[in-house]
Design an enzyme around this catalytic site. Structure first.
Site, PDB file in Angstrom:
ATOM      1  N   GLY A  11       0.815  -1.214   0.000  1.00 26.11           N
ATOM      2  CA  GLY A  11       0.000   0.000   0.000  1.00 26.11           C
ATOM      3  C   GLY A  11       0.845   1.260   0.000  1.00 26.11           C
ATOM      4  O   GLY A  11       1.877   1.327   0.676  1.00 26.11           O
ATOM      5  N   SER A  12       0.402   2.251  -0.777  1.00 24.28           N
ATOM      6  CA  SER A  12       1.132   3.530  -0.831  1.00 24.28           C
ATOM      7  C   SER A  12       0.261   4.664  -0.294  1.00 24.28           C
ATOM      8  O   SER A  12       0.417   5.816  -0.674  1.00 24.28           O
ATOM      9  CB  SER A  12       1.562   3.826  -2.268  1.00 24.28           C
ATOM     10  OG  SER A  12       0.421   3.842  -3.118  1.00 24.28           O
ATOM     11  N   PHE A  14      -1.555   6.474   3.341  1.00 25.47           N
ATOM     12  CA  PHE A  14      -0.917   7.100   4.503  1.00 25.47           C
ATOM     13  C   PHE A  14      -0.100   6.077   5.297  1.00 25.47           C
ATOM     14  O   PHE A  14       1.023   6.345   5.704  1.00 25.47           O
ATOM     15  CB  PHE A  14      -1.975   7.721   5.411  1.00 25.47           C
ATOM     16  CG  PHE A  14      -2.532   9.000   4.866  1.00 25.47           C
ATOM     17  CD1 PHE A  14      -1.818  10.185   4.970  1.00 25.47           C
ATOM     18  CD2 PHE A  14      -3.759   9.035   4.225  1.00 25.47           C
ATOM     19  CE1 PHE A  14      -2.314  11.371   4.460  1.00 25.47           C
ATOM     20  CE2 PHE A  14      -4.269  10.216   3.720  1.00 25.47           C
ATOM     21  CZ  PHE A  14      -3.554  11.385   3.834  1.00 25.47           C
ATOM     22  N   GLY A  15      -0.664   4.890   5.510  1.00 25.65           N
ATOM     23  CA  GLY A  15       0.039   3.872   6.291  1.00 25.65           C
ATOM     24  C   GLY A  15       1.309   3.419   5.593  1.00 25.65           C
ATOM     25  O   GLY A  15       2.400   3.413   6.183  1.00 25.65           O
ATOM     26  N   VAL A  79      -1.308  -6.818  -4.882  1.00 24.62           N
ATOM     27  CA  VAL A  79      -0.978  -7.983  -4.054  1.00 24.62           C
ATOM     28  C   VAL A  79      -2.157  -8.951  -4.061  1.00 24.62           C
ATOM     29  O   VAL A  79      -3.284  -8.588  -3.698  1.00 24.62           O
ATOM     30  CB  VAL A  79      -0.627  -7.557  -2.616  1.00 24.62           C
ATOM     31  CG1 VAL A  79      -0.496  -8.774  -1.713  1.00 24.62           C
ATOM     32  CG2 VAL A  79       0.656  -6.756  -2.620  1.00 24.62           C
ATOM     33  N   GLU A 174     -19.294  16.993   2.616  1.00 24.09           N
ATOM     34  CA  GLU A 174     -18.433  17.804   1.747  1.00 24.09           C
ATOM     35  C   GLU A 174     -18.901  17.737   0.293  1.00 24.09           C
ATOM     36  O   GLU A 174     -18.927  18.740  -0.413  1.00 24.09           O
ATOM     37  CB  GLU A 174     -16.978  17.343   1.895  1.00 24.09           C
ATOM     38  CG  GLU A 174     -16.447  17.738   3.266  1.00 24.09           C
ATOM     39  CD  GLU A 174     -15.037  17.233   3.594  1.00 24.09           C
ATOM     40  OE1 GLU A 174     -14.360  17.890   4.388  1.00 24.09           O
ATOM     41  OE2 GLU A 174     -14.641  16.189   3.072  1.00 24.09           O
ATOM     42  N   ALA A 323      -6.898   9.492   8.625  1.00 24.77           N
ATOM     43  CA  ALA A 323      -5.511   9.577   8.173  1.00 24.77           C
ATOM     44  C   ALA A 323      -4.537   9.544   9.349  1.00 24.77           C
ATOM     45  O   ALA A 323      -3.485   8.895   9.293  1.00 24.77           O
ATOM     46  CB  ALA A 323      -5.328  10.852   7.364  1.00 24.77           C
TER      47      ALA A 323
HETATM   48  C1  LIG Z   1     -13.323  10.555   0.427  1.00 27.72           C
HETATM   49  C2  LIG Z   1     -12.559  10.402   1.711  1.00 27.72           C
HETATM   50  C3  LIG Z   1     -12.393  11.488   2.550  1.00 27.72           C
HETATM   51  C4  LIG Z   1     -11.678  11.356   3.730  1.00 27.72           C
HETATM   52  N1  LIG Z   1     -11.510  12.457   4.522  1.00 27.72           N
HETATM   53  C5  LIG Z   1     -10.743  12.352   5.626  1.00 27.72           C
HETATM   54  C6  LIG Z   1     -10.471  13.502   6.421  1.00 27.72           C
HETATM   55  O1  LIG Z   1     -10.961  14.594   6.134  1.00 27.72           O
HETATM   56  N2  LIG Z   1      -9.661  13.355   7.497  1.00 27.72           N
HETATM   57  C7  LIG Z   1      -9.103  12.146   7.816  1.00 27.72           C
HETATM   58  O2  LIG Z   1      -8.340  12.070   8.790  1.00 27.72           O
HETATM   59  N3  LIG Z   1      -9.347  11.056   7.106  1.00 27.72           N
HETATM   60  C8  LIG Z   1     -10.146  11.125   6.014  1.00 27.72           C
HETATM   61  N4  LIG Z   1     -10.388  10.018   5.261  1.00 27.72           N
HETATM   62  C9  LIG Z   1      -9.856   8.722   5.712  1.00 27.72           C
HETATM   63  C10 LIG Z   1      -8.394   8.565   5.370  1.00 27.72           C
HETATM   64  O3  LIG Z   1      -8.146   8.959   4.049  1.00 27.72           O
HETATM   65  C11 LIG Z   1      -8.024   7.107   5.596  1.00 27.72           C
HETATM   66  O4  LIG Z   1      -8.283   6.793   6.945  1.00 27.72           O
HETATM   67  C12 LIG Z   1      -6.564   6.857   5.281  1.00 27.72           C
HETATM   68  O5  LIG Z   1      -6.323   7.094   3.922  1.00 27.72           O
HETATM   69  C13 LIG Z   1      -6.192   5.417   5.639  1.00 27.72           C
HETATM   70  O6  LIG Z   1      -4.866   5.176   5.275  1.00 27.72           O
HETATM   71  P1  LIG Z   1      -4.404   3.710   4.904  1.00 27.72           P
HETATM   72  O7  LIG Z   1      -2.958   3.783   4.581  1.00 27.72           O
HETATM   73  O8  LIG Z   1      -4.867   2.765   5.933  1.00 27.72           O
HETATM   74  O9  LIG Z   1      -5.252   3.359   3.592  1.00 27.72           O
HETATM   75  P2  LIG Z   1      -5.240   4.094   2.202  1.00 27.72           P
HETATM   76  O10 LIG Z   1      -4.815   5.501   2.316  1.00 27.72           O
HETATM   77  O11 LIG Z   1      -6.579   3.792   1.618  1.00 27.72           O
HETATM   78  O12 LIG Z   1      -4.131   3.326   1.375  1.00 27.72           O
HETATM   79  C14 LIG Z   1      -4.284   2.007   0.976  1.00 27.72           C
HETATM   80  C15 LIG Z   1      -3.264   1.738  -0.098  1.00 27.72           C
HETATM   81  O13 LIG Z   1      -3.208   0.353  -0.379  1.00 27.72           O
HETATM   82  C16 LIG Z   1      -3.242   0.144  -1.785  1.00 27.72           C
HETATM   83  N5  LIG Z   1      -3.784  -1.201  -1.986  1.00 27.72           N
HETATM   84  C17 LIG Z   1      -5.000  -1.668  -1.648  1.00 27.72           C
HETATM   85  N6  LIG Z   1      -5.097  -2.984  -1.948  1.00 27.72           N
HETATM   86  C18 LIG Z   1      -3.909  -3.331  -2.493  1.00 27.72           C
HETATM   87  C19 LIG Z   1      -3.405  -4.545  -3.022  1.00 27.72           C
HETATM   88  N7  LIG Z   1      -4.126  -5.668  -3.040  1.00 27.72           N
HETATM   89  N8  LIG Z   1      -2.156  -4.549  -3.530  1.00 27.72           N
HETATM   90  C20 LIG Z   1      -1.401  -3.421  -3.526  1.00 27.72           C
HETATM   91  N9  LIG Z   1      -1.824  -2.247  -3.024  1.00 27.72           N
HETATM   92  C21 LIG Z   1      -3.073  -2.212  -2.520  1.00 27.72           C
HETATM   93  C22 LIG Z   1      -4.113   1.281  -2.277  1.00 27.72           C
HETATM   94  O14 LIG Z   1      -3.918   1.503  -3.649  1.00 27.72           O
HETATM   95  C23 LIG Z   1      -3.589   2.415  -1.415  1.00 27.72           C
HETATM   96  O15 LIG Z   1      -2.399   2.929  -1.938  1.00 27.72           O
HETATM   97  C24 LIG Z   1     -11.113  10.106   4.082  1.00 27.72           C
HETATM   98  C25 LIG Z   1     -11.284   9.018   3.238  1.00 27.72           C
HETATM   99  C26 LIG Z   1     -11.995   9.159   2.065  1.00 27.72           C
HETATM  100  C27 LIG Z   1     -12.175   7.974   1.148  1.00 27.72           C
END
Ligand SMILES: Cc1cc2nc3c(=O)[nH]c(=O)nc-3n(C[C@H](O)[C@H](O)[C@H](O)COP(=O)(O)OP(=O)(O)OC[C@H]3O[C@@H](n4cnc5c(N)ncnc54)[C@H](O)[C@@H]3O)c2cc1C
Length: 461
Positions: A11-12, A14-15, A79, A174, A323
């Site tokens: 995953g690319s 935030f995490g 993946v 929003e 995030a």
């Molecule tokens: C529309 C929207 C608005 C939001 N607004 C807010 C906000 O205002 N404030 C806030 O704090 N949070 C907000 N969030 C939530 C926040 O964006 C998420 O909590 C945060 O992005 C989670 O980070 P993450 O790394 O867990 O997942 P993500 O950021 O979703 O990253 C997951 C990554 O994994 C990759 N991936 C998935 N499956 C696979 C696979 N099988 N193989 C390879 N790569 C894969 C994806 O492409 C992506 O790069 C919002 C979310 C959305 C959808």
């Protein structure tokens, strides 16, 4: 010479990105495997969907962000399999399958949209999880006004000029606010036959409150602001069906009614990455109803101290899927890996520091909950602006975002109104590729794969 400790990151978002960056100085060899070439700043997706920002402003290239980090390699791929016993990750890019071994694994694959078992809704009501989603919605929103300008049937016009947003959480609020502002401000003078300001924008939710996680005061304030700019708010309203021309809902008294609407947006419900299920099947770790992994307090899974699950994929202490959770879990996992490499004993439990939540309603109006402080109106909007600018990755993306905001917030315009037919119909076209893509790509597209089709069948469509 000893081989460096190998860290695979899935995953690319935030995490994934923040854990790679937090391991910048560690003696490790990182392989970051992402399904997209970019890191996505999801909180601003709604601004891409409504023509304020370009996709590039909120989606910097992951490769570029990590270019100077010598211990990190970026690989584009989906993946498809994690093997906990062999300690390998299998990923696929079109016909190329690669197996990457690891000593430590970070699973940060996030969450997709949930249609609560009604995946067919996705075709008619796209979610908001990816750049594809946002561009498709942009096409549908601006396309609806174009269609309205040429239609001569009053019933059809009413349906085209009705926009329904499902889900009254931050994303839904929003989106509804922006569609209303687009119609009342940006497009006000651009058409000759229709009056864009007469567009109906409906925000509906099965829950009884707007922004329920923000508390009563901010929820009431947000609802009042939305109604002030003409958004109709329908609460306690359950969606029972969605099709190409409308949406069917059930009111609290049990009666059902239909809202004719061409453009629907789905901003309700999330489902964690299906990779969580693979971890559960192989390690016995439990999942919650949204498919999130019930991780150990230190973010690992039972009997696998080398596997860390982050962000939207975890179910721990009711922490919210935001995030900040992804960023903080990333930093925690990076620390634990560094400690493991150094031979330190078991890692520390993770504690989330809540830095608050914010949602914009319209230009200059937002709500924010930061600790015990509750902000509304312009002050909350300023706080929103500063926080979002800080967290956008890269100086040049901050500058372009700021310029676009000046155009939209000080002026009336929106710099990113271009839409193409391919953007509008991309999801349908891709889903017709049958089994050319893996199931997780289809999950990301928001609909199940259709069975493999012959080229003739694809042509015929
Ligand atoms: C529309 C929207 C608005 C939001 N607004 C807010 C906000 O205002 N404030 C806030 O704090 N949070 C907000 N969030 C939530 C926040 O964006 C998420 O909590 C945060 O992005 C989670 O980070 P993450 O790394 O867990 O997942 P993500 O950021 O979703 O990253 C997951 C990554 O994994 C990759 N991936 C998935 N499956 C696979 C696979 N099988 N193989 C390879 N790569 C894969 C994806 O492409 C992506 O790069 C919002 C979310 C959305 C959808």
């Amino acid at each position: 010479m000893t081989t460096p400790h190998r860290v695979a990151i899935i995953g690319s978002g935030f995490g994934g990105l923040f854990s790679a960056q937090s391991l910048r100085t560690a003696d490790v060899e990182i392989t970051l495997i992402g399904r997209t070439t970019h890191h996505l700043f999801q909180p601003l997706l709604y601004q891409v969907a409504t023509g304020i920002l370009s996709p590039g402003s909120i989606a910097p290239s992951t490769r570029e962000v990590l270019a100077s980090q010598k211990n990190a390699r970026v690989v584009l791929g989906d993946v498809t399999h994690i093997d906990l016993a062999d300690r390998t990750v299998t990923h696929r890019l079109l016909d190329h399958e690669t197996v990457t071994p690891y000593d430590s694994l970070i699973v940060a694959a996030g969450a997709g949209q949930s249609y609560f078992g009604n995946d067919h809704f996705a075709e008619y009501a796209p979610g908001m999880k990816s750049i594809d989603d946002a561009l498709e919605l942009r096409g549908r929103i601006f396309g609806a006004f174009e269609l309205a300008e040429v239609t001569t049937d009053p019933d059809e016009l009413a349906s085209i000029m009705t926009f329904v947003v499902v889900g009254a959480g931050p994303t839904g609020v929003e989106m509804a606010g922006q569609i209303a502002e687009l119609s009342r401000r940006t497009l006000r003078r651009d058409f000759r036959h229709i009056d864009p300001t007469s567009a109906r924008v409906i925000l509906l939710d099965a829950a009884p409150k707007v922004l329920p996680t923000f508390g009563d005061r901010l929820g009431v304030n947000a609802r009042r602001e939305l109604e002030r700019i003409g958004v109709e708010v329908h609460l306690d309203t359950m969606v029972t069906d969605v099709d190409s021309t409308g949406i069917e809902v059930r009111d609290p008294d049990g009666t059902t009614r239909r809202i004719n609407s061409l453009c629907k947006v789905w901003a309700a419900g999330v489902q964690a990455s299906p990779l969580g299920r693979q971890l559960a099947e192989q390690s016995g770790v439990e999942l919650d109803r949204a498919g999130r992994v019930r991780v150990n307090p230190d973010l690992t899974i039972p009997d696998h101290p080398e596997v860390h699950v982050l962000g939207d994929m975890i179910a721990l202490n009711d922490y919210p899927g935001v995030a900040q959770l992804a960023i903080q879990t990333a930093r925690h996992a990076a620390k634990a890996i560094e400690a493991r490499v150094a031979g330190a004993p078991a890692s520390e439990p993770f504690h989330y520091r809540d830095k608050g939540s914010m949602a914009t309603i319209t230009r200059f109006k937002a709500v924010a909950s930061i600790g015990r402080v509750r902000l509304t109106g312009f002050v909350a909007w300023l706080a929103w602006l500063v926080v979002h600018l800080i967290y956008i990755i890269g100086f040049k993306h901050r500058v372009t975002t700021l310029l676009h905001w000046l155009v939209s917030f000080i002026g009336r315009g929106r710099a990113e109104r271009a839409v193409t037919l391919q953007q509008i119909f991309a999801r349908n076209a891709l889903s017709q590729l049958g089994d050319r893509f893996s199931p997780s790509v289809h999950a990301a597209l928001g609909r199940p794969p259709r069975p493999a089709e012959t080229p003739e069948e694809i042509d015929a469509d």
